[in-house]
Design a protein around this motif. Sequence first.
Motif, PDB file in Angstrom:
ATOM      1  N   THR A 212       0.587  -1.596  -0.102  1.00  0.00           N
ATOM      2  CA  THR A 212       0.626   0.280  -0.043  1.00  0.00           C
ATOM      3  C   THR A 212       0.997   1.226  -0.471  1.00  0.00           C
ATOM      4  O   THR A 212       0.456   2.478  -0.635  1.00  0.00           O
ATOM      5  N   ALA A 213       1.780   1.127   0.615  1.00  0.00           N
ATOM      6  CA  ALA A 213       3.085   2.102   0.925  1.00  0.00           C
ATOM      7  C   ALA A 213       3.551   2.997  -0.549  1.00  0.00           C
ATOM      8  O   ALA A 213       3.611   3.922  -1.081  1.00  0.00           O
ATOM      9  N   VAL A 214       3.372   1.535  -0.655  1.00  0.00           N
ATOM     10  CA  VAL A 214       5.037   1.516  -2.772  1.00  0.00           C
ATOM     11  C   VAL A 214       4.031   2.280  -3.382  1.00  0.00           C
ATOM     12  O   VAL A 214       4.584   3.113  -3.993  1.00  0.00           O
ATOM     13  N   PHE A 215       2.805   1.579  -3.613  1.00  0.00           N
ATOM     14  CA  PHE A 215       1.580   2.009  -4.534  1.00  0.00           C
ATOM     15  C   PHE A 215       1.004   3.270  -4.207  1.00  0.00           C
ATOM     16  O   PHE A 215       0.589   4.280  -4.822  1.00  0.00           O
ATOM     17  N   ARG A 216       1.191   4.101  -3.134  1.00  0.00           N
ATOM     18  CA  ARG A 216       0.730   5.721  -3.071  1.00  0.00           C
ATOM     19  C   ARG A 216       2.140   6.406  -2.805  1.00  0.00           C
ATOM     20  O   ARG A 216       1.976   7.117  -3.642  1.00  0.00           O
ATOM     21  N   ALA A 217       3.083   5.692  -3.406  1.00  0.00           N
ATOM     22  CA  ALA A 217       4.330   6.268  -3.412  1.00  0.00           C
ATOM     23  C   ALA A 217       4.657   6.714  -4.825  1.00  0.00           C
ATOM     24  O   ALA A 217       5.019   7.766  -5.254  1.00  0.00           O
ATOM     25  N   LEU A 218       3.675   5.658  -5.896  1.00  0.00           N
ATOM     26  CA  LEU A 218       3.966   5.959  -7.001  1.00  0.00           C
ATOM     27  C   LEU A 218       3.144   7.516  -7.966  1.00  0.00           C
ATOM     28  O   LEU A 218       1.918   7.269  -7.568  1.00  0.00           O
TER      29      LEU A 218
ATOM     30  N   PRO B  88      -0.235   8.859  -9.638  1.00  0.00           N
ATOM     31  CA  PRO B  88      -0.433   9.105 -10.585  1.00  0.00           C
ATOM     32  C   PRO B  88      -1.059   9.576 -11.563  1.00  0.00           C
ATOM     33  O   PRO B  88      -1.630   8.907 -12.737  1.00  0.00           O
ATOM     34  N   GLU B  89      -0.077  10.736 -11.791  1.00  0.00           N
ATOM     35  CA  GLU B  89      -0.131  10.950 -13.479  1.00  0.00           C
ATOM     36  C   GLU B  89       0.556  10.216 -14.310  1.00  0.00           C
ATOM     37  O   GLU B  89       0.114  10.314 -15.311  1.00  0.00           O
ATOM     38  N   LEU B  90       1.725   9.557 -13.820  1.00  0.00           N
ATOM     39  CA  LEU B  90       0.762   8.031 -14.836  1.00  0.00           C
ATOM     40  C   LEU B  90       0.420   7.423 -14.942  1.00  0.00           C
ATOM     41  O   LEU B  90       0.009   7.070 -16.503  1.00  0.00           O
ATOM     42  N   GLU B  91       0.134   7.122 -14.271  1.00  0.00           N
ATOM     43  CA  GLU B  91      -1.409   6.517 -14.438  1.00  0.00           C
ATOM     44  C   GLU B  91      -2.376   7.037 -15.508  1.00  0.00           C
ATOM     45  O   GLU B  91      -2.869   6.294 -16.314  1.00  0.00           O
ATOM     46  N   GLU B  92      -2.277   8.339 -14.971  1.00  0.00           N
ATOM     47  CA  GLU B  92      -3.709   8.939 -16.028  1.00  0.00           C
ATOM     48  C   GLU B  92      -3.044   8.754 -17.598  1.00  0.00           C
ATOM     49  O   GLU B  92      -4.345   8.937 -17.868  1.00  0.00           O
TER      50      GLU B  92
ATOM     51  N   THR C 140      -6.970  -2.732 -15.776  1.00  0.00           N
ATOM     52  CA  THR C 140      -5.674  -3.422 -16.082  1.00  0.00           C
ATOM     53  C   THR C 140      -4.292  -3.826 -17.046  1.00  0.00           C
ATOM     54  O   THR C 140      -3.972  -3.858 -16.051  1.00  0.00           O
ATOM     55  N   ARG C 141      -4.614  -2.916 -18.315  1.00  0.00           N
ATOM     56  CA  ARG C 141      -3.861  -2.571 -18.355  1.00  0.00           C
ATOM     57  C   ARG C 141      -2.806  -1.878 -17.993  1.00  0.00           C
ATOM     58  O   ARG C 141      -1.126  -1.856 -18.025  1.00  0.00           O
ATOM     59  N   THR C 142      -3.134  -0.868 -17.656  1.00  0.00           N
ATOM     60  CA  THR C 142      -2.377   0.271 -16.775  1.00  0.00           C
ATOM     61  C   THR C 142      -1.613  -0.101 -15.514  1.00  0.00           C
ATOM     62  O   THR C 142      -0.819  -0.081 -15.312  1.00  0.00           O
ATOM     63  N   PHE C 143      -2.300  -0.807 -15.104  1.00  0.00           N
ATOM     64  CA  PHE C 143      -1.886  -1.668 -13.679  1.00  0.00           C
ATOM     65  C   PHE C 143      -0.736  -2.527 -14.277  1.00  0.00           C
ATOM     66  O   PHE C 143       0.599  -2.594 -13.527  1.00  0.00           O
ATOM     67  N   PHE C 144      -0.686  -3.340 -15.128  1.00  0.00           N
ATOM     68  CA  PHE C 144       0.468  -4.164 -15.350  1.00  0.00           C
ATOM     69  C   PHE C 144       1.582  -3.373 -16.222  1.00  0.00           C
ATOM     70  O   PHE C 144       2.718  -3.871 -16.603  1.00  0.00           O
TER      71      PHE C 144
ATOM     72  N   ALA D  98       2.130   0.207 -13.257  1.00  0.00           N
ATOM     73  CA  ALA D  98       2.207   0.791 -11.525  1.00  0.00           C
ATOM     74  C   ALA D  98       2.695  -0.467 -11.433  1.00  0.00           C
ATOM     75  O   ALA D  98       3.811  -0.387 -10.666  1.00  0.00           O
ATOM     76  N   LEU D  99       2.684  -1.528 -11.923  1.00  0.00           N
ATOM     77  CA  LEU D  99       3.694  -3.020 -11.878  1.00  0.00           C
ATOM     78  C   LEU D  99       4.959  -2.489 -11.672  1.00  0.00           C
ATOM     79  O   LEU D  99       5.700  -3.321 -10.557  1.00  0.00           O
ATOM     80  N   PRO D 100       5.464  -2.387 -13.310  1.00  0.00           N
ATOM     81  CA  PRO D 100       6.876  -2.439 -12.904  1.00  0.00           C
ATOM     82  C   PRO D 100       7.695  -1.020 -12.632  1.00  0.00           C
ATOM     83  O   PRO D 100       8.768  -1.128 -12.124  1.00  0.00           O
TER      84      PRO D 100
END
Length: 238
Positions: free
Chosen positions: A123-129, A131-135, A145-149, A152-154
């Motif tokens: 949770t802390a790791v994903f909070r640190a990313l 969000p503009e990159l996913e947007e 799903t594709r955005t996550f894999f 976010a995940l890499p």
Amino acid sequence: MWSLAERWTAGSPWPQRFGLKYWSRMLTGDFLEPLRLGLVIALLVTALALVLAIPLGYALARLAFPGRALVLLTFLMPQAFPQLPVFASATREFYRFGLAGTLGGVVLVHLVGALVFAVWTMTAVFRALAPELEEAAWNLGASTTRTFFSVALPLATPGVAASAVLVFLYSLDEFTGTLLVGAPFVTTLPVYMYTASQGYELQIASVAALVLMLPGAVLLLALDRFLKSEYLAFFGQL
């Protein structure tokens, strides 16, 4: 010193004879089987904890929903109370469902404690990313799903590695739950060390303790590389 003492009589400040006699027992099945079993259990617990914690950590970091804080606190509950009464109560249920004395039962009882580290870390790791990159990926037509894999995940890979190290070390060193749920059929190295010390085989117990310390020291040094400061900053904001 006990691991190298072949003869140490009472009252003497130093062993009368040093040697590697008890270290040679590391090559016997009596020692290697608990070590092998402990490593297998730790790997299984790490894999299961990550499979559960990665999507859950992402949801807790990105989604705002009622009870979010309560979910995070729920995963802290196993660590909020002394382990002995918690695992003793759980053991009764494990016996009821036929899981006591089985590999699956030990994996499950390890998983209860391991999810604390895995969920909070992810949770802390994903909070640190950012969000503009996913947007940006969504704006280009990528699905959630594709955005996550693909995004976010890499980016969270160092955090995943840090979470895996924490869970692996927790499972490898876990003693209370393993003894209560797994004994006498599932013996890991911490239980083997305890049994040896209870039988006053202090040399064997000392060798087992040092073998347990070695992977912990190496992996904690590796953890320093993966656990970034921004992840730690977000722990206080969860």
